[in-house]
Design a protein around this motif. Structure first.
Motif, PDB file in Angstrom:
ATOM      1  N   HIS A   7      35.528 -65.774 -20.254  1.00 38.36           N
ATOM      2  CA  HIS A   7      35.306 -65.868 -18.775  1.00 38.36           C
ATOM      3  C   HIS A   7      36.324 -64.873 -17.813  1.00 38.36           C
ATOM      4  CE1 HIS A   7      35.051 -67.606 -14.803  1.00 38.36           C
ATOM      5  NE2 HIS A   7      36.130 -67.584 -14.387  1.00 38.36           N
ATOM      6  N   HIS A   9      35.709 -61.883 -14.536  1.00 40.14           N
ATOM      7  CA  HIS A   9      35.244 -61.232 -13.143  1.00 40.14           C
ATOM      8  C   HIS A   9      35.081 -59.853 -13.535  1.00 40.14           C
ATOM      9  CE1 HIS A   9      35.636 -65.184 -11.120  1.00 40.14           C
ATOM     10  NE2 HIS A   9      36.438 -65.446 -12.189  1.00 40.14           N
ATOM     11  N   GLU A  61      31.579 -70.780 -12.694  1.00 41.54           N
ATOM     12  CA  GLU A  61      32.511 -71.803 -13.028  1.00 41.54           C
ATOM     13  C   GLU A  61      32.184 -73.089 -11.926  1.00 41.54           C
ATOM     14  OE1 GLU A  61      36.626 -70.470 -11.507  1.00 41.54           O
ATOM     15  OE2 GLU A  61      35.471 -68.523 -11.842  1.00 41.54           O
ATOM     16  N   HIS A 118      38.257 -73.754 -18.152  1.00 40.19           N
ATOM     17  CA  HIS A 118      38.685 -72.267 -18.063  1.00 40.19           C
ATOM     18  C   HIS A 118      40.287 -72.162 -17.385  1.00 40.19           C
ATOM     19  CE1 HIS A 118      39.258 -69.829 -14.829  1.00 40.19           C
ATOM     20  NE2 HIS A 118      38.436 -70.403 -13.927  1.00 40.19           N
ATOM     21  N   ASP A 165      39.856 -63.951 -16.933  1.00 45.42           N
ATOM     22  CA  ASP A 165      39.604 -64.238 -15.500  1.00 45.42           C
ATOM     23  C   ASP A 165      39.600 -63.264 -14.687  1.00 45.42           C
ATOM     24  OD1 ASP A 165      38.694 -66.279 -13.622  1.00 45.42           O
ATOM     25  OD2 ASP A 165      40.942 -66.993 -13.585  1.00 45.42           O
TER      26      ASP A 165
END
Ligand SMILES: [Zn+2]
Length: 203
Positions: A7, A9, A61, A118, A165
């Motif tokens: 996960h 971004h 998410e 997560h 993240d």
């Protein structure tokens, strides 16, 4: 050794990762979903085309956040709709959960695909979650939490993923920190995380 990031971004460059996207993304694998904070202002129709793209390997998410976002009723309704889609499309689910554990446990009966928590950082939930089949995705905050460190070794490595993240952290560092905190040989960590990632998200 190749790193796998469950996960992020940030667009994965020197590693394989699941990029958190808002739409179809062709340069890497991605996840798409309506975040609980956006449950009131976004609609499912915005993510349906992306969900059908071959690079879309998870819905997320998604989840529940008692501290931020619209009412729990609105968040819950959006989550249920997305869990139904996950089952219909057989996609893994990436969860964002903040102080909503009772609601989460109640949803587990509808689970048909891998569910990934997560940024897992809730040491008090570990023993109960170990009785379920959920996967723990650990990031920089999880590994730096002094309350998490002593219990990390209780979570079997075959139920763990790593992530960065929305931080600027290096995914390599997450591997190193986990290896050090649990005294697991680094080669074993790399091999098992790769196996976990591929089993859940595909190659
Ligand atoms: Zn995120």
């Amino acid at each position: 050794m190749k790193c796998f990031n469950a996960h992020t971004h940030t667009i994965p460059d020197n590693h394989k990762g699941i990029y958190q996207s808002d739409a179809v993304y062709t340069a890497s694998l991605f996840s798409v979903g309506i975040h609980p904070w956006d449950a009131e202002v976004k609609s499912l129709s915005e993510i349906i085309p992306a969900l059908h793209h071959e690079n879309c390997r998870a819905i997320g998410e998604v989840g529940l956040d008692r501290l931020k976002g619209p009412s729990m009723e609105i968040q819950h309704a959006m989550l249920l709709a997305q869990l139904a889609l996950a089952n219909e499309l057989q996609k893994p689910v990436i969860f964002h959960l903040v102080r909503a554990w009772d609601e989460f446990y109640a949803l587990l009966k509808s689970k048909q695909t891998p569910w990934i928590i997560h940024g897992f950082n809730s040491p008090k939930q570990v023993s109960r979650l170990l009785q379920t089949k959920v996967v723990f995705s650990l990031g920089p905050a999880s590994l730096q939490n002094p309350h998490m460190q002593p219990i990390l070794a209780q979570i079997p490595l075959n139920r763990i993923l790593f992530e960065t993240d929305d931080t600027a952290s290096d995914i390599n560092q997450v591997y190193l920190d986990y290896s050090r905190a649990t005294s697991t040989p680094l080669e074993e960590v790399y091999a098992q995380i790769e196996q976990n990632f591929l089993a859940i998200f595909g190659a």
